[in-house]
Design a protein around this motif. Structure first.
Motif, PDB file in Angstrom:
ATOM      1  N   LEU A   1       0.848  -1.273   0.029  1.00  0.00           N
ATOM      2  CA  LEU A   1      -0.027   0.043   0.023  1.00  0.00           C
ATOM      3  C   LEU A   1       0.834   1.163   0.093  1.00  0.00           C
ATOM      4  O   LEU A   1       1.585   1.304   0.734  1.00  0.00           O
ATOM      5  N   GLY A   2       0.496   2.256  -0.896  1.00  0.00           N
ATOM      6  CA  GLY A   2       1.197   3.377  -1.141  1.00  0.00           C
ATOM      7  C   GLY A   2       2.622   3.362  -1.677  1.00  0.00           C
ATOM      8  O   GLY A   2       3.402   4.358  -1.466  1.00  0.00           O
TER       9      GLY A   2
ATOM     10  N   ALA B   1      -2.409   7.890  15.348  1.00  0.00           N
ATOM     11  CA  ALA B   1      -3.065   7.427  16.565  1.00  0.00           C
ATOM     12  C   ALA B   1      -3.576   6.006  16.289  1.00  0.00           C
ATOM     13  O   ALA B   1      -3.883   5.347  17.155  1.00  0.00           O
ATOM     14  N   HIS B   2      -4.081   5.814  14.896  1.00  0.00           N
ATOM     15  CA  HIS B   2      -4.967   4.933  14.706  1.00  0.00           C
ATOM     16  C   HIS B   2      -4.151   3.932  13.463  1.00  0.00           C
ATOM     17  O   HIS B   2      -4.804   2.979  13.165  1.00  0.00           O
ATOM     18  N   ASP B   3      -3.003   4.189  13.400  1.00  0.00           N
ATOM     19  CA  ASP B   3      -2.040   3.194  12.690  1.00  0.00           C
ATOM     20  C   ASP B   3      -2.711   3.222  11.416  1.00  0.00           C
ATOM     21  O   ASP B   3      -2.914   1.932  10.908  1.00  0.00           O
ATOM     22  N   ILE B   4      -3.335   4.219  10.496  1.00  0.00           N
ATOM     23  CA  ILE B   4      -3.859   3.971   9.378  1.00  0.00           C
ATOM     24  C   ILE B   4      -2.694   3.586   8.461  1.00  0.00           C
ATOM     25  O   ILE B   4      -1.759   4.545   8.326  1.00  0.00           O
TER      26      ILE B   4
ATOM     27  N   GLY C   1       1.029   6.225   5.811  1.00  0.00           N
ATOM     28  CA  GLY C   1       1.490   6.683   7.113  1.00  0.00           C
ATOM     29  C   GLY C   1       1.277   8.116   7.261  1.00  0.00           C
ATOM     30  O   GLY C   1       0.126   8.729   6.885  1.00  0.00           O
ATOM     31  N   SER C   2       2.279   8.888   8.050  1.00  0.00           N
ATOM     32  CA  SER C   2       1.684  10.527   8.273  1.00  0.00           C
ATOM     33  C   SER C   2       2.372  11.248   6.797  1.00  0.00           C
ATOM     34  O   SER C   2       2.358  12.562   7.075  1.00  0.00           O
TER      35      SER C   2
END
Length: 357
Positions: free
Chosen positions: A15-16, A290-293, A315-316
């Protein structure tokens, strides 16, 4: 003379990693080759297909882009992929090259093996499997779990019968590669890139070619024309799941044959217009952390702007850009697909993203 087989390139990666960006760049520099795209996404919102349809490449029109959104392609080979390939091969005008973008959560092995299907094998060959790697994510330790901690957890909980699904999937995608693209190297220094190379090399027994890329910029001559015939070498590219199954089979133990994605979940969130997307992005970063998306992507409706804003988060790290005007028959709204691990608090994630607006 017998007509040569149509070459097909499988582009995989977690992903990504930047698969869609690489394909977009490839389409714009394909030297006039007519390309058909098959795009598979995890989730109901076809973001990648929409992005590629908006790139305006003459050699790949909207009719040449086929989207499969019924689940990861590795689990729907017989139901989705093979019928799609058969219909593609029945067209009056055949493509010069077929490019298949897998879901970021897909195992490429079942897809490559599908090219041994009788109706396909005589007409198409896998020119190569290209695995795209997010170098910055590797450097940040996304795929390097604490094995001692996992072993302790497994000893305490009988239901934990495998290692990290993310790390295994990452390694399976590397194992199947003919070419590994270390993408996003612009986010690292020379020492960081060298460390990523060493990490990736240590995870693969086979030694495919490895190239570095910034912003998904890889020459088409590098991506196309590998001539690997990967379907003939599938036995040397077994996934963790296949190797585990083989070991249990050899020992006489029963084992589930199916690869699934129970470790991951996704949902599509529809929101109203967002007047200040920069502020939204700033508020979204702590929510993701915070939610580990694992992945967030989609389109934002910005009031007063004729074009839609694409948002891509790994990630961020969050990128946004305007890609094309909203069409007259298209509903203007913010649509986001969010992907994470199965044990997240669904209501809390939804609430946090909505609050960020």
């Amino acid at each position: 003379m017998l007509q040569s087989k149509i070459p097909a390139t499988v582009i995989t990666g977690f992903l990504g990693a930047g698969k869609t960006t690489i394909i977009r760049n490839m389409l714009m520099n394909a030297g006039g080759k007519k390309i058909a795209l098959i795009i598979n996404e995890f989730g109901d919102l076809g973001v990648d297909g929409d992005v590629l349809k908006g790139c305006g490449a003459d050699n790949c029109t909207e009719d040449d882009i086929i989207e499969l959104t019924n689940g990861c392609i590795c689990c729907t080979v017989a139901d989705d992929f093979i019928p799609t390939m058969q219909k593609l091969l029945e067209r009056g005008t055949l493509p010069d090259h077929i490019v298949i973008e897998t879901s970021g959560l897909a195992l490429p092995q079942p897809l490559v093996n599908a090219f041994n299907w009788p109706d396909i094998r005589t007409r198409v060959t896998v020119d190569g499997v290209i695995t795209v790697v997010d170098s910055a994510a590797v450097a940040a330790g996304r795929f390097a779990d604490d094995h001692d901690k996992v072993a302790t957890q497994r000893a305490e909980d009988d239901s934990l019968d495998h290692d990290s699904p993310i790390e295994e999937l990452f390694e399976d995608q590397l194992t199947c590669a003919d070419l590994i693209v270390l993408n996003k190297t612009d986010l690292l220094d020379a020492a960081g890139i060298a460390a990523v190379r060493a990490d990736v090399t240590a995870r693969v027994k086979r030694k495919p070619t490895m190239v570095e890329a910034r912003n998904g910029e890889v020459p088409s001559m590098v991506l196309l024309g590998l001539g690997a015939g990967s379907e003939d070498d599938i036995d040397n590219r077994k996934s963790h799941h296949e190797l585990e199954h083989q070991a249990l089979h050899d020992s006489g133990e029963a084992h589930d044959h199916h690869h699934d994605h129970d470790e991951f979940e996704s949902f599509v969130l529809k929101l109203g217009s967002i007047a200040d997307p920069s502020a939204f992005v700033d508020r979204l970063v702590p929510v993701i952390e915070a939610h580990d998306i694992l992945r967030l992507k989609g389109f934002i409706d910005v009031p007063g702007k004729p074009m839609r804003l694409v948002i891509q988060a790994v990630g961020s790290r969050i990128d946004t850009y305007f890609d094309r005007p909203w069409t007259s028959g298209e509903k203007r709204e913010t649509r986001l697909v969010v992907i994470g691990l199965h044990d997240w608090d669904f209501a809390a994630v939804v609430g946090a993203v909505e609050k960020a607006v």
